[in-house]
Scaffold this active site. Structure first.
Site, PDB file in Angstrom:
ATOM      1  N   LYS A  46       0.864  -1.218  -0.081  1.00  0.00           N
ATOM      2  CA  LYS A  46      -0.063   0.098  -0.107  1.00  0.00           C
ATOM      3  C   LYS A  46       1.022   1.253  -0.107  1.00  0.00           C
ATOM      4  CE  LYS A  46      -3.880  -1.718   2.715  1.00  0.00           C
ATOM      5  NZ  LYS A  46      -4.031  -1.793   4.264  1.00  0.00           N
ATOM      6  N   GLY A  86       8.762  -7.093   7.124  1.00  0.00           N
ATOM      7  CA  GLY A  86       8.925  -8.424   7.437  1.00  0.00           C
ATOM      8  C   GLY A  86       8.661  -9.098   6.181  1.00  0.00           C
TER       9      GLY A  86
END
Ligand code: ADP
Ligand code: MG
Length: 397
Positions: free
Chosen positions: A202, A355
């Site tokens: 995003k 991550g």
């Protein structure tokens, strides 16, 4: 070795015979009560072994999941304590609560070189609220505070920030020290060109990072679903691709600012499209010819070549966010190519954060070929913007 900001490494602290509270990041993935990946536990072993060898009385504190201030047995640190005990071949005494009589007893029973673990700190609402009374209780279990949990350093919680001022001495564990050492090198006087590679899901997650990096870097390379929003902002038709329509003005504004500041922003010129994540019809097309019924799921081969050139010439690189849906091998080529470009550039300082980006570079088998893979997602993004992380600020003298 003293770190930037005068922060002490755990190796400089007089821990012998002292009660040392270590904030660790044992927020491991669990499935049916079993740990599926113990990398975060293993990462702290150098700090824990250092303390055992010096006869410290070790008190470990961590959160696990999001119990939201309530005792929820499925988020107990029990399996973590058991796994740690196996790894260090020593008993780990788990208190049945983060603070209180039980916790105090477990800590006061410690002898030199032994390990106690407090139960999930987020079982108590005081942890995330950074409540002073809770922070004082945690601090009462320690003579020395050590933070080895970089991944939560951007949060001002009781165990990462609030308790520190109530403990006499403090420092960074080995995980934290390495993070501070490498990430600090991305601020101030960096070798240039400094290129930031941003991708992932995003624009909204990372627009502040993009904005702040405009003042620091010599070029920005964009991929992933984030690129879709920028391409649509430039008037391209993205078909069924993931696009954040409400972020188009922000994307346009960012591109305009980049032009004003003479910072090149590299966007894909071709993308790999398919009718769905599991469709067999994946193929590369120009960003001017994305079919109305298809979605862009990776950067294309021309874009890969262009990005490889930019990254090969860089002398400092920060990478956050995959270039495509790398979880599917068919759409992992762009992400693997960026990982390779970083691994092959031996002249550059190469730092990876996030991550999924960390998972992607590990999956490509290249994690040990870059300068540093950060253990923190949000924390590394805040750090590279030059923001002061509460968990790091608290460690300064
Ligand atoms: P990180 O964890 O490294 O910060 P993010 O969480 O921001 O990265 O983004 C990772 C996710 O973005 C992955 O699950 C990946 O599948 C998704 N993604 C990347 N490119 C696309 C795309 N073109 N369309 C849809 N999802 C994408
Ligand atoms: Mg992610």
């Amino acid at each position: 070795m003293t770190l930037p900001g005068g922060i002490k490494s755990v190796s400089e602290l007089p821990v012998e015979g002292k009660r040392v509270f270590v904030r660790v990041d044992f927020n491991v993935p669990l499935k049916n009560g079993k740990i599926t990946d113990d990398a975060r536990i293993r990462a702290t072993l150098p700090t824990i072994r250092h303390l055992i060898e010096r006869g410290a009385r070790i008190v470990l504190g961590s959160h696990l999941g999001r119990p939201d201030g309530q005792v929820k047995p499925e988020f107990s640190l029990e399996p973590v304590a058991a796994r740690l005990a196996e790894l260090v071949e020593t008993d780990v005494a788990l208190a049945d609560e983060p603070v209180g009589d039980g916790a105090r007893k477990v800590v006061s029973d410690l002898r030199d070189g032994q390990i106690a673990m407090l139960e999930n700190l987020r079982f108590h609402p005081g942890e995330e609220a950074n409540d002073e009374a809770f922070a004082r209780q945690l601090a009462s279990y320690a003579d020395i505070y050590v933070n080895d949990a970089f991944g939560t350093a951007h949060r001002a919680h009781a165990s990462t920030a609030g308790m520190v001022k109530f403990v006499a001495d403090k420092g960074a564990g080995f995980v934290m020290a390495k993070e501070i050492e490498f990430l600090s090198r991305l601020l101030g006087n960096v070798d240039r060109p400094y290129i930031a590679v941003l991708g992932g899901a995003k624009v909204s997650d990372k627009i502040e990072v993009l904005d702040s990096l405009l003042d620091r870097v010599n070029g920005i390379v964009i991929g992933g679903a984030m690129a879709n929003t920028f391409l649509e902002a430039q008037g391209k038709s993205l078909g069924k691709s993931k696009v954040e329509r409400d972020k188009l003005p922000i994307a346009r504004n960012f591109l305009r600012k980049a032009v004003e500041r003479l910072v090149p922003v590299h966007l894909p010129t071709d993308v790999v499209v398919a009718t769905g994540l599991d469709a067999e019809d994946a193929r590369a097309v120009s960003v001017d010819a994305i079919p109305a019924d298809q979605m862009a799921l990776d950067i294309g081969p021309l874009t890969i070549e262009a990005y490889r050139k930019v990254l090969g010439a860089a002398r400092t690189v920060f990478w956050n966010g995959p270039m495509g849906v790398f979880e599917k091998p068919r759409f992992a080529q762009g992400t693997i190519a960026v990982a390779r470009a970083l691994a092959e550039n031996k002249l550059a300082l190469t730092v990876v954060g996030g991550g999924d980006s960390a998972a992607a570079i590990a999956q490509a088998g290249l994690a040990d070929k870059v300068s540093h893979v950060s253990t923190g997602g949000g924390a590394s993004l805040e750090f590279v913007q030059g923001l002061d992380l509460p968990g790091i600020a608290a460690l300064r003298p």
